[in-house]
Design an enzyme around this catalytic site. Structure first.
Site, mmCIF file in Angstrom:
data_model
loop_
_atom_site.group_PDB
_atom_site.id
_atom_site.type_symbol
_atom_site.label_atom_id
_atom_site.label_comp_id
_atom_site.label_asym_id
_atom_site.label_seq_id
_atom_site.Cartn_x
_atom_site.Cartn_y
_atom_site.Cartn_z
ATOM 1 N N SER A 72 0.829 -1.204 0.000
ATOM 2 C CA SER A 72 0.000 0.000 0.000
ATOM 3 C C SER A 72 0.865 1.257 0.000
ATOM 4 O O SER A 72 1.652 1.472 -0.924
ATOM 5 C CB SER A 72 -0.953 -0.043 1.187
ATOM 6 O OG SER A 72 -1.973 0.925 1.074
ATOM 7 N N ASP A 100 -10.132 -3.777 -4.991
ATOM 8 C CA ASP A 100 -9.261 -2.795 -4.350
ATOM 9 C C ASP A 100 -9.212 -1.545 -5.216
ATOM 10 O O ASP A 100 -8.972 -1.636 -6.431
ATOM 11 C CB ASP A 100 -7.855 -3.399 -4.201
ATOM 12 C CG ASP A 100 -6.849 -2.447 -3.559
ATOM 13 O OD1 ASP A 100 -7.257 -1.374 -3.084
ATOM 14 O OD2 ASP A 100 -5.653 -2.800 -3.540
ATOM 15 N N HIS A 102 -8.133 -4.981 -0.562
ATOM 16 C CA HIS A 102 -7.001 -4.208 -0.078
ATOM 17 C C HIS A 102 -6.668 -4.602 1.366
ATOM 18 O O HIS A 102 -7.550 -4.681 2.225
ATOM 19 C CB HIS A 102 -7.290 -2.710 -0.135
ATOM 20 C CG HIS A 102 -6.085 -1.882 0.170
ATOM 21 N ND1 HIS A 102 -5.113 -1.620 -0.763
ATOM 22 C CD2 HIS A 102 -5.661 -1.287 1.322
ATOM 23 C CE1 HIS A 102 -4.161 -0.904 -0.212
ATOM 24 N NE2 HIS A 102 -4.463 -0.691 1.067
#
EC number: 3.1.1.71
Length: 404
Positions: free
Chosen positions: A187, A344, A374
């Site tokens: 991320s 995501d 995610h």
């Protein structure tokens, strides 16, 4: 008694309404994800309430809850140290061949540049697993977070810690082979890993170069919040589109009221001439395959808000948005592993970057999880475990084992 039963029924209905979120049929273990998301939202709501009262910042509440998780244990040697003034946690795997140099990895955790820590259970567990299974030395960087600091401080911390680890003296101290060192992150950590990998690759003062970069559902640009994945997954846990814009604004220390105009891409309208040389780098109509474009249409207003790019120039800074790097830079970066999840909002960031790396001649392994969401890599062990998270962790480590 009747009143009690009625009140119980109302509370039950209210709880069910709060927990229930419509989910795609293909997402991994939807009911478990709903409950997890409800818990996360509750923490965020409490944090927002306390921030409104002026007691503390919202992120401090979330961090407090994250730190309450019990820590794993094991035989892995773990040390909290300082590299070039940056706090790091070093994991040393055991069981390697006597006298043989080990592999090394720098790991950068996610959390929107504002949350999480090297000491958070999920990241500590992942780094222990990497160290043990790869018989490697893992340097997990405790970079500073927003709102205490903003861009480029997070990037600077990660770059300095990585450069320190790559010095021949430090590699020798940990018996790490200079030819087998990589960087990874998930991320926001994937964002930092990509940016650091780019800088290391072009810095001629650094003699030891990275062998691999592993980017796990990375966030790589803030110019289009209406890519197909942003449109498709805008309300899918555990990262909502509005939340991602909020994280960007906090990271770049920008006016938080810009969230609404950025959600409709007013900052990248057709009349924004400053974007002319960059548009092809995030043009998903050209970079994504039809299976990911589906029937979504590009959102590019004719006229926008020219002041945004002037007020927030970091939106065009490759240290913040690695997707905007020139091809001559990408050509020099190490071979890449890019993990993306169907459900995501950041899916297309990873896919576009993988495509741009391939166009630049970089060897890329793209791993896509049709049932993924995610953050799933952080849920691969007890007490919160998802099957897609377990698969993702094992496949990621297997790739490192084969390529690092």
């Amino acid at each position: 008694m009747k009143l009690f039963c009625f009140a119980t029924l109302l509370l039950s209905l209210a709880l069910a309404y709060y927990v229930y979120t419509p989910m795609p049929e293909t997402i991994s273990e939807p009911w478990k994800l709903m409950i997890l998301d409800a818990a996360i939202r509750s923490t965020m709501h409490v944090g927002a309430f306390l921030q409104t009262l002026g007691i503390c910042h919202q992120v401090h509440v979330v961090r407090f809850v994250q730190q309450m998780q019990p820590m794993p244990s094991g035989d892995t040697k773990v040390q909290d140290l300082t590299f070039a003034g940056v706090q790091v946690r070093v994991y040393e795997g055991t069981g390697g061949e006597e006298g043989r140099l080990r592999r090394g990895m720098v790991f950068l955790h996610g959390g929107g540049w504002a949350l999480a820590s090297t000491k958070e259970r999920s990241y500590d567990h992942l780094c222990r697993k990497m160290a043990d299974e790869l018989k490697a030395v893992i340097v997990s960087v405790e970079y500073r977070l927003a709102p205490e600091v903003h861009f480029p401080k997070q990037y600077d911390d990660c770059l300095e810690a990585t450069k320190h680890f790559l010095t021949p003296e430090v590699l020798a101290l940990y018996s790490v082979d200079p030819a087998h060192v990589g960087i990874a992150g998930d991320s926001a950590g994937g964002n930092l890993a990509a940016a650091v990998a780019q800088q290391i690759s072009v810095d001629d003062t650094i003699s030891v170069k990275l062998r691999v970069q592993a980017l796990i559902y990375p966030v790589l640009q803030a110019l289009d919040f209406n890519t197909p994945s942003y449109q498709q997954n805008h309300n899918i846990p555990i990262l909502y589109r509005s939340s991602m814009v909020h994280f960007w604004l906090e990271y770049l220390d920008a006016d938080r009221t810009l969230i609404h105009t950025m959600l409709i891409n007013n900052h990248t309208a057709k009349d924004q001439k400053a974007l002319s040389k960059h548009r092809a780098k995030f043009d998903w109509t050209a970079l994504l395959s039809p299976e990911f474009q589906k029937n979504y249409k590009a959102v590019v207003p004719r006229k926008g808000s020219p002041k945004i790019l002037k007020k927030v120039p970091a939106l065009l800074d490759v240290r913040a948005a690695p997707l905007l790097a020139e091809e001559v830079v990408l050509q020099k970066t190490p071979q890449a592993y890019v993990l993306t999840c169907e459900h995501d909002v950041l899916r297309d960031d990873g896919l576009m970057y993988a495509r741009r790396l391939e166009q630049a001649g970089v060897k890329v392994t793209s791993e896509h999880y049709a049932d993924g969401f995610h953050g799933c890599l952080s849920f691969a062990s007890d007490p919160i475990k998802f099957s897609v998270g377990e698969r993702a962790v094992q496949n990621y480590i297997s790739w490192l084992n084969d390529n690092l």
